[in-house]
Design an enzyme around this catalytic site. Structure first.
Site, short mmCIF file in Angstrom:
data_model
loop_
_atom_site.label_atom_id
_atom_site.label_comp_id
_atom_site.label_asym_id
_atom_site.label_seq_id
_atom_site.Cartn_x
_atom_site.Cartn_y
_atom_site.Cartn_z
CE1 TYR A 64 0.24 1.78 4.33
CE2 TYR A 64 0.78 -0.55 4.51
CZ TYR A 64 0.79 0.73 5.03
OH TYR A 64 1.36 0.97 6.26
CB CYS A 65 1.42 4.10 -1.75
SG CYS A 65 0.15 4.26 -3.03
CE LYS A 66 -1.81 11.68 1.43
NZ LYS A 66 -1.20 13.01 1.48
N GLY A 68 -2.85 4.49 -3.61
CA GLY A 68 -2.96 3.27 -4.42
C GLY A 68 -2.16 3.28 -5.71
CG PHE A 93 -2.50 4.92 5.40
CD1 PHE A 93 -2.47 3.77 6.18
CD2 PHE A 93 -2.51 6.14 6.04
CE1 PHE A 93 -2.43 3.84 7.56
CE2 PHE A 93 -2.47 6.23 7.42
CZ PHE A 93 -2.43 5.06 8.18
#
Length: 106
Positions: A64-66, A68, A93
């Site tokens: 995951y990142c901020k 997607g 996230f």
């Protein structure tokens, strides 16, 4: 593989061979992380590739990142490096409704 927030979490909860990978910057991680995540910043470029290539390719990676986007890119890179099971968290996230921790496990 892109998974919805609900599918990603339910699959993760049942997976005994899972690794959670956060590809955000350290500064972004200060906003909180998904508990148990390891952090490898995708913005490190070649450094990211070197670090990821050292991971156990037999594990299942929940990435995951901020939002997607970067995590989708990370999954593509990982697949090219020989990882068979990478799961991207759609919405990242920012849309995460599960537990949040405030320190990264090393």
């Amino acid at each position: 593989m892109n998974l919805s927030q609900q599918d990603w979490k339910s699959k993760l909860d049942r997976d005994t061979n899972a690794v959670i990978l956060d590809v955000r910057t350290p500064d972004e991680c200060s906003d909180g992380i998904i508990p148990g995540a390891i952090n490898i910043d995708i913005y490190k470029g070649q450094g990211f590739i070197y670090a990821v290539d050292e991971l156990d390719k037999t594990k299942n990676y929940y990435v995951y990142c901020k939002a997607g986007g970067r995590s989708a890119q990370a999954c593509q890179i990982m697949n090219q490096l020989g990882f068979e099971n990478t799961f991207n968290l759609e919405g990242g996230f920012m849309q995460w409704k599960g537990d949040v921790a405030f320190s990264i496990e090393e």
